[in-house]
Design a protein around this motif. Structure first.
Motif, PDB file in Angstrom:
ATOM      1  N   ASP A 147      10.559   7.909  23.884  1.00 25.16           N
ATOM      2  CA  ASP A 147      11.798   8.411  24.475  1.00 25.16           C
ATOM      3  C   ASP A 147      11.573   8.564  25.955  1.00 25.16           C
ATOM      4  O   ASP A 147      10.693   9.307  26.374  1.00 25.16           O
ATOM      5  N   LYS A 203      -1.225  12.172   0.877  1.00 26.23           N
ATOM      6  CA  LYS A 203      -0.088  11.304   0.566  1.00 26.23           C
ATOM      7  C   LYS A 203       1.003  11.996  -0.249  1.00 26.23           C
ATOM      8  O   LYS A 203       1.512  13.009   0.094  1.00 26.23           O
ATOM      9  N   GLY A 242       3.058   4.087  10.690  1.00 26.26           N
ATOM     10  CA  GLY A 242       2.152   3.964  11.817  1.00 26.26           C
ATOM     11  C   GLY A 242       2.079   2.555  12.379  1.00 26.26           C
ATOM     12  O   GLY A 242       1.208   2.242  13.188  1.00 26.26           O
ATOM     13  N   VAL A 286       7.660   3.534  11.686  1.00 23.20           N
ATOM     14  CA  VAL A 286       7.055   4.618  12.449  1.00 23.20           C
ATOM     15  C   VAL A 286       6.234   5.491  11.512  1.00 23.20           C
ATOM     16  O   VAL A 286       5.090   5.834  11.809  1.00 23.20           O
ATOM     17  N   GLN A 287       6.798   5.800  10.368  1.00 21.40           N
ATOM     18  CA  GLN A 287       6.077   6.613   9.375  1.00 21.40           C
ATOM     19  C   GLN A 287       4.782   5.959   8.938  1.00 21.40           C
ATOM     20  O   GLN A 287       3.780   6.614   8.709  1.00 21.40           O
ATOM     21  N   GLY A 344       0.801  -1.218   0.000  1.00 19.27           N
ATOM     22  CA  GLY A 344       0.000   0.000   0.000  1.00 19.27           C
ATOM     23  C   GLY A 344       0.838   1.274   0.000  1.00 19.27           C
ATOM     24  O   GLY A 344       0.472   2.279  -0.586  1.00 19.27           O
ATOM     25  N   TRP A 345       1.973   1.199   0.678  1.00 17.60           N
ATOM     26  CA  TRP A 345       2.840   2.364   0.745  1.00 17.60           C
ATOM     27  C   TRP A 345       3.877   2.357  -0.381  1.00 17.60           C
ATOM     28  O   TRP A 345       4.738   3.223  -0.435  1.00 17.60           O
ATOM     29  N   ASP A 352      10.706  15.157  23.882  1.00 18.11           N
ATOM     30  CA  ASP A 352      11.348  14.616  22.694  1.00 18.11           C
ATOM     31  C   ASP A 352      10.308  14.498  21.612  1.00 18.11           C
ATOM     32  O   ASP A 352       9.324  13.784  21.780  1.00 18.11           O
ATOM     33  N   LYS A 410       7.357   5.027  18.518  1.00 18.46           N
ATOM     34  CA  LYS A 410       8.689   5.363  19.008  1.00 18.46           C
ATOM     35  C   LYS A 410       8.549   6.127  20.316  1.00 18.46           C
ATOM     36  O   LYS A 410       7.740   7.044  20.410  1.00 18.46           O
ATOM     37  N   GLU A 441      -5.483  12.697  11.487  1.00 15.04           N
ATOM     38  CA  GLU A 441      -5.874  11.293  11.658  1.00 15.04           C
ATOM     39  C   GLU A 441      -5.051  10.657  12.771  1.00 15.04           C
ATOM     40  O   GLU A 441      -3.872  10.360  12.574  1.00 15.04           O
ATOM     41  N   ILE A 442      -5.649  10.454  13.921  1.00 16.58           N
ATOM     42  CA  ILE A 442      -4.904   9.947  15.068  1.00 16.58           C
ATOM     43  C   ILE A 442      -4.780   8.432  15.024  1.00 16.58           C
ATOM     44  O   ILE A 442      -5.764   7.710  14.871  1.00 16.58           O
ATOM     45  N   LYS A 443      -3.529   7.968  15.121  1.00 13.28           N
ATOM     46  CA  LYS A 443      -3.255   6.537  15.074  1.00 13.28           C
ATOM     47  C   LYS A 443      -3.030   5.984  16.477  1.00 13.28           C
ATOM     48  O   LYS A 443      -3.237   4.805  16.730  1.00 13.28           O
ATOM     49  N   ASN A 444      -2.514   6.820  17.347  1.00 18.18           N
ATOM     50  CA  ASN A 444      -2.105   6.337  18.650  1.00 18.18           C
ATOM     51  C   ASN A 444      -1.798   7.503  19.570  1.00 18.18           C
ATOM     52  O   ASN A 444      -1.707   8.627  19.118  1.00 18.18           O
ATOM     53  N   HIS A 445      -1.627   7.202  20.833  1.00 16.97           N
ATOM     54  CA  HIS A 445      -1.230   8.277  21.739  1.00 16.97           C
ATOM     55  C   HIS A 445      -0.265   7.765  22.801  1.00 16.97           C
ATOM     56  O   HIS A 445      -0.146   6.564  23.026  1.00 16.97           O
ATOM     57  N   GLN A 446       0.440   8.712  23.387  1.00 12.97           N
ATOM     58  CA  GLN A 446       1.342   8.407  24.489  1.00 12.97           C
ATOM     59  C   GLN A 446       1.007   9.335  25.636  1.00 12.97           C
ATOM     60  O   GLN A 446       0.838  10.528  25.437  1.00 12.97           O
ATOM     61  N   MET A 493       0.781  13.066  23.994  1.00 14.92           N
ATOM     62  CA  MET A 493       1.076  13.198  22.560  1.00 14.92           C
ATOM     63  C   MET A 493       0.179  12.268  21.761  1.00 14.92           C
ATOM     64  O   MET A 493       0.091  11.079  22.057  1.00 14.92           O
ATOM     65  N   PHE A 494      -0.424  12.829  20.736  1.00 17.87           N
ATOM     66  CA  PHE A 494      -1.209  12.027  19.802  1.00 17.87           C
ATOM     67  C   PHE A 494      -0.426  11.925  18.505  1.00 17.87           C
ATOM     68  O   PHE A 494       0.011  12.945  17.957  1.00 17.87           O
ATOM     69  N   TYR A 495      -0.244  10.704  18.038  1.00 11.84           N
ATOM     70  CA  TYR A 495       0.511  10.495  16.806  1.00 11.84           C
ATOM     71  C   TYR A 495      -0.422  10.102  15.681  1.00 11.84           C
ATOM     72  O   TYR A 495      -1.426   9.421  15.898  1.00 11.84           O
ATOM     73  N   GLY A 496      -0.071  10.502  14.472  1.00 12.20           N
ATOM     74  CA  GLY A 496      -0.895  10.134  13.331  1.00 12.20           C
ATOM     75  C   GLY A 496      -0.468  10.885  12.093  1.00 12.20           C
ATOM     76  O   GLY A 496       0.716  11.136  11.901  1.00 12.20           O
ATOM     77  N   ILE A 497      -1.438  11.254  11.287  1.00 12.89           N
ATOM     78  CA  ILE A 497      -1.131  11.895  10.019  1.00 12.89           C
ATOM     79  C   ILE A 497      -1.818  13.252   9.952  1.00 12.89           C
ATOM     80  O   ILE A 497      -3.037  13.344  10.102  1.00 12.89           O
ATOM     81  N   LYS A 523      -2.064  14.023   4.622  1.00 17.05           N
ATOM     82  CA  LYS A 523      -3.123  13.066   4.289  1.00 17.05           C
ATOM     83  C   LYS A 523      -3.195  12.830   2.788  1.00 17.05           C
ATOM     84  O   LYS A 523      -3.439  11.718   2.349  1.00 17.05           O
ATOM     85  N   ASN A 578       3.417  11.555  12.101  1.00 18.56           N
ATOM     86  CA  ASN A 578       4.399  10.492  11.894  1.00 18.56           C
ATOM     87  C   ASN A 578       5.106  10.622  10.552  1.00 18.56           C
ATOM     88  O   ASN A 578       6.156  10.043  10.345  1.00 18.56           O
TER      89      ASN A 578
END
Lengths: 151, 151
Positions: A74, B151, A68, A65-66, A13-14, B74, A72, A133-138, B140-144, B149, B100
Motif C-alpha cells: 500500500d 495450519k 505467501g 497473499v495468504q 499443498g494448501w 496499512d 501486497k 516464520e518470516i516469508k518476506n519483508h517490506q 514490516m515482516f510478513y509470514g506465518i 503455523k 499473512n
DNA sequence: ATATCTGCAAAGACTTTGCATGAGA
DNA sequence: TCTCATGCAAAGTCTTTGCAGATAT
C-alpha cells in the motif's frame, strides 16, 4: 522451483485447485516487475481471457497473499498493489522511498552487502524470538523527495 | 519541542492555521500509543467536540501526513491507521510482524543496538544517494505467526 | 478583511459477498 | 461425483468532494 509445476504443487499443498484464472494471474504477475493494482492485473488477464471477472482477481490475490506467493503493498494511493513474492535475496527485491508530499514512490535495489546481511540475520533473529516464520519483508522510508524540497 | 506551541509554529511554517479540530486531533494522537483508524480518532475527538465531523478528521490527517507530523500505516485490514510521527529513536518507534494468514500484527520495539545503528546509518546513506529527506521509516515482516503455523 | 477551514451530505472508489452455474481432481 | 471455484451484479466500506457558512490571523 519455477513454472506451472511449482504453482500446481503449491496449490495442492494448501488444498486448493490450480484453475485457469489462477494460472493466468500468476502468469501476468511473473511477467511484470512493477507493483500492479488489482484492476491492472484484471485488464492484462482480460486480454487473453475476457470472461474472467474482477471479483476473481480479488479473490485469487487474497489467496496468493495468504499462501505467501504474492506480496501486497500500500503506497497510500487508495488501491492495493501486488507483486510476486520471492525471498529477500531475489534480484527483484527492493525497498522504497515514499514522498509524503507528492506521493512519489522510488524503488531502490542497489543494496550494499551490509544491508543484505543485516536483513538476513535480523530475519533469523526475529523468527526465533517470536516463533514467526518470516516469508518476506517490506521497508519504506518516508520523507520529502528532491522535487518537493523546493516547497 | 512539545505542546501546542510547537504545533502552532509547525502549522504557520507551512502556511496553515492551527484550529480547534486540528488541535483536538493532535491531542488524541499524542495521548494514544496505538495505531488509530480515522474513525477511532473521530470517536475520541467526538467525546470532547461533538460537532467535529469525520470529513475533517480525514482532511486533517492527510495534512498531518504531508507535514510529516503523522505516519500512515496499512496493515491490510481495509482501513488506514495513523500514529504521531517521531524520529526513529523515539521510545514508541517499532517495527511489525504481520501474519499473512490471520492478519495479526505484532509490534516489536526491543531493538538491538546494532539494529538501531544500522537504520540510522542507512537513512544517512539513502538521504545522500537520493537527495531525499528521510523523516521516518516503516519495516514490516510478513509470514506465518505461531498460532497459524499449526495450519 | 479575507483566505482558509469546517460540517454536512452526497458522491466516489476500491473491495467484498451472495448465489446459481461451471469446472477440477 | 462432489467439492471447490467462478461470474455477475449488488452491496459494503472507507475515503473524498462540493459548497455555504464559520473561523483564524
Amino acid at each position: 522451483m519455477m513454472g506451472p509445476h511449482w504453482w500446481y504443487n503449491r496449490f495442492r499443498g494448501w488444498g486448493y485447485r490450480l484453475t485457469i484464472p489462477r494460472q493466468a494471474i500468476l502468469e501476468i504477475l511473473s511477467k511484470s516487475d512493477k507493483h500492479l493494482s488489482a484492476e491492472e492485473i484484471y485488464l492484462e488477464v482480460h486480454k487473453e481471457y475476457p470472461s474472467i471477472g474482477l471479483a476473481t482477481i480479488y479473490r485469487t490475490l487474497e489467496l496468493l497473499v495468504q499462501m505467501g506467493i504474492v506480496n501486497k503493498f500500500d503506497f497510500g494511493d487508495g488501491r492495493a498493489r501486488y507483486e510476486l513474492a520471492e525471498d529477500s535475496k531475489g534480484p527483484k527485491h527492493h525497498h522504497h522511498l515514499i514522498c509524503n508530499v507528492c506521493g512519489r514512490v522510488i524503488d531502490y535495489r542497489d543494496f550494499s552487502e551490509e544491508e543484505k546481511n543485516f536483513f538476513e540475520s535480523l530475519e533469523r533473529n526475529l523468527s526465533q524470538r517470536y516463533n514467526f516464520e518470516i516469508k518476506n519483508h517490506q521497508v519504506m522510508f518516508y520523507g520529502i523527495c528532491d522535487k518537493c524540497k523546493g516547497k
